[in-house]
Design a protein around this motif. Structure first.
Motif, PDB file in Angstrom:
ATOM      1  N   CYS A 163       0.440  15.437   2.605  1.00 33.58           N
ATOM      2  CA  CYS A 163      -0.358  14.359   3.209  1.00 33.58           C
ATOM      3  C   CYS A 163       0.363  13.686   4.366  1.00 33.58           C
ATOM      4  O   CYS A 163       0.009  12.552   4.743  1.00 33.58           O
ATOM      5  N   ARG A 164       1.367  14.318   4.929  1.00 31.76           N
ATOM      6  CA  ARG A 164       2.185  13.671   5.957  1.00 31.76           C
ATOM      7  C   ARG A 164       1.373  13.231   7.171  1.00 31.76           C
ATOM      8  O   ARG A 164       1.602  12.160   7.739  1.00 31.76           O
ATOM      9  N   ASP A 165       0.446  14.037   7.610  1.00 28.48           N
ATOM     10  CA  ASP A 165      -0.317  13.730   8.825  1.00 28.48           C
ATOM     11  C   ASP A 165      -1.686  13.132   8.512  1.00 28.48           C
ATOM     12  O   ASP A 165      -2.587  13.171   9.347  1.00 28.48           O
ATOM     13  N   ARG A 166      -1.834  12.573   7.332  1.00 29.66           N
ATOM     14  CA  ARG A 166      -3.115  12.010   6.919  1.00 29.66           C
ATOM     15  C   ARG A 166      -2.986  10.511   6.674  1.00 29.66           C
ATOM     16  O   ARG A 166      -1.905   9.995   6.422  1.00 29.66           O
TER      17      ARG A 166
ATOM     18  N   ALA B 190       0.840  -1.201   0.000  1.00 31.18           N
ATOM     19  CA  ALA B 190       0.000   0.000   0.000  1.00 31.18           C
ATOM     20  C   ALA B 190       0.875   1.250   0.000  1.00 31.18           C
ATOM     21  O   ALA B 190       2.006   1.237   0.484  1.00 31.18           O
ATOM     22  N   ILE B 191       0.354   2.327  -0.573  1.00 30.18           N
ATOM     23  CA  ILE B 191       1.099   3.581  -0.631  1.00 30.18           C
ATOM     24  C   ILE B 191       1.273   4.166   0.774  1.00 30.18           C
ATOM     25  O   ILE B 191       0.315   4.274   1.539  1.00 30.18           O
ATOM     26  N   ASP B 192       2.490   4.531   1.101  1.00 32.82           N
ATOM     27  CA  ASP B 192       2.824   5.160   2.377  1.00 32.82           C
ATOM     28  C   ASP B 192       2.716   6.678   2.198  1.00 32.82           C
ATOM     29  O   ASP B 192       3.528   7.293   1.505  1.00 32.82           O
ATOM     30  N   LEU B 193       1.716   7.296   2.814  1.00 30.38           N
ATOM     31  CA  LEU B 193       1.485   8.723   2.624  1.00 30.38           C
ATOM     32  C   LEU B 193       2.602   9.572   3.215  1.00 30.38           C
ATOM     33  O   LEU B 193       2.862  10.682   2.732  1.00 30.38           O
ATOM     34  N   VAL B 194       3.267   9.083   4.247  1.00 33.97           N
ATOM     35  CA  VAL B 194       4.397   9.821   4.806  1.00 33.97           C
ATOM     36  C   VAL B 194       5.527   9.886   3.785  1.00 33.97           C
ATOM     37  O   VAL B 194       6.165  10.925   3.591  1.00 33.97           O
ATOM     38  N   LYS B 195       5.761   8.786   3.110  1.00 30.09           N
ATOM     39  CA  LYS B 195       6.809   8.739   2.090  1.00 30.09           C
ATOM     40  C   LYS B 195       6.394   9.534   0.844  1.00 30.09           C
ATOM     41  O   LYS B 195       7.228  10.128   0.161  1.00 30.09           O
ATOM     42  N   LEU B 196       5.099   9.548   0.545  1.00 29.97           N
ATOM     43  CA  LEU B 196       4.597  10.271  -0.618  1.00 29.97           C
ATOM     44  C   LEU B 196       4.678  11.780  -0.432  1.00 29.97           C
ATOM     45  O   LEU B 196       4.874  12.520  -1.399  1.00 29.97           O
TER      46      LEU B 196
END
Length: 283
Positions: free
Chosen positions: A146-149, A102-108
């Motif tokens: 999107c780090r905190d989402r 799954a996509i890691d939003l912190v990394k994105l």
């Protein structure tokens, strides 16, 4: 006979030797087995690490091949059918390395620079710049917030452009298309566009000299004009005003992500995108 029986019966019991007084020979055998087992574990662990390293090296090699394949295409503008085939094959190879994650939003989260695309709505900008000498397209970015989402965030498509005779080259002005995005699956996000804006206008030195000549005292009006141009920002909302109607949007498949590369596909035949991580972009 009775006496014999009685004598046998009353004979004191012969003491049995205590096992603990004798060092069993088998103990050394057990110790040897343990040593041999620990060696096997160490070898297995070493093999696993070697496999991981080989896989990482192979991945970096595939990513290098992909970037090398797109290098001579002017971000997709001049790509031939043969080049597009090679790029697609290289892209699919890289996508296979973490296709199940799954996509890691912190990394994105962060800023990504466009290296290649086959999306018609972006390629047309490159075509316009190649046809009209007064229009120049600089760098193109995607900026994710999107780090905190955990369910989505904000995405800003950023195009730096210029009019060479009026604005600074490459970074004369900035076009920003802002959209909300929601995760609809582990890899798919839905974009809902909200606003198009033009900002960060940087006029060239010749035009600045024309507005406010350096050899003359700069009037309040000329300074106001320069300040207005520098801070100018035009915004056009693209959200739907009709109740029950969704704003303009689209499905975006994030096919690969790591610390320095992002690959995406616009669902519905909208093209592919190859991005590399960039320095943070202030808007």
């Amino acid at each position: 006979m009775d006496r014999i029986a009685s004598a046998n019966f009353s004979c004191p019991a012969i003491p049995m030797p205590r096992v603990c007084r004798i060092k069993p020979f088998g103990l050394s055998i057990v110790t040897d087995h343990r040593k041999r087992f620990s060696c096997r574990v160490a070898v297995a662990s070493g093999d696993t690490k070697a496999t991981v390293v080989d896989s990482e090296l192979d991945l970096e090699h595939k990513k290098h091949n992909l970037l090398r394949a797109v290098q001579e295409t002017q971000r997709g503008l001049t790509a031939t059918s043969d080049q597009r085939s090679v790029i697609e094959e290289a892209l699919v190879t890289v996508e296979g390395f973490n296709g199940g994650e799954a996509i890691d939003l912190v990394k994105l989260d962060g800023t990504w620079r466009l290296q290649y695309t086959s999306a018609p709505d972006v390629v047309v900008l490159f075509e316009a710049a190649s046809r009209f000498p007064f229009f120049q397209v600089g760098q193109i970015f995607q900026k994710f917030e999107c780090r905190d989402r955990s369910d989505g965030g904000i995405i800003r498509n950023v195009v730096q452009w210029s009019v060479p005779s009026l604005l600074e080259e490459q970074e004369g002005a900035t076009l920003v298309v802002t959209a909300k995005f929601d995760k609809v699956s582990s890899r798919n996000v839905y974009l809902q566009f909200e606003e198009i804006s033009v900002r960060n206008i940087n006029i060239n030195e010749q035009l600045q000299a024309l507005i406010a000549p350096a050899i003359l005292p700069r009037s309040f009006l000329s300074l106001q004009i320069l300040q207005f141009i520098r801070t100018f920002k035009a915004q056009v909302p693209v959200t739907s005003t009709s109740p029950g109607r969704r704003s303009v949007g689209g499905l975006y498949y994030l096919s690969y992500l790591d610390n320095n590369m992002l690959l995406g596909r616009s669902v519905g035949g909208g093209g592919v995108f190859v991005f590399t991580k960039s320095q943070p972009l202030e808007l």
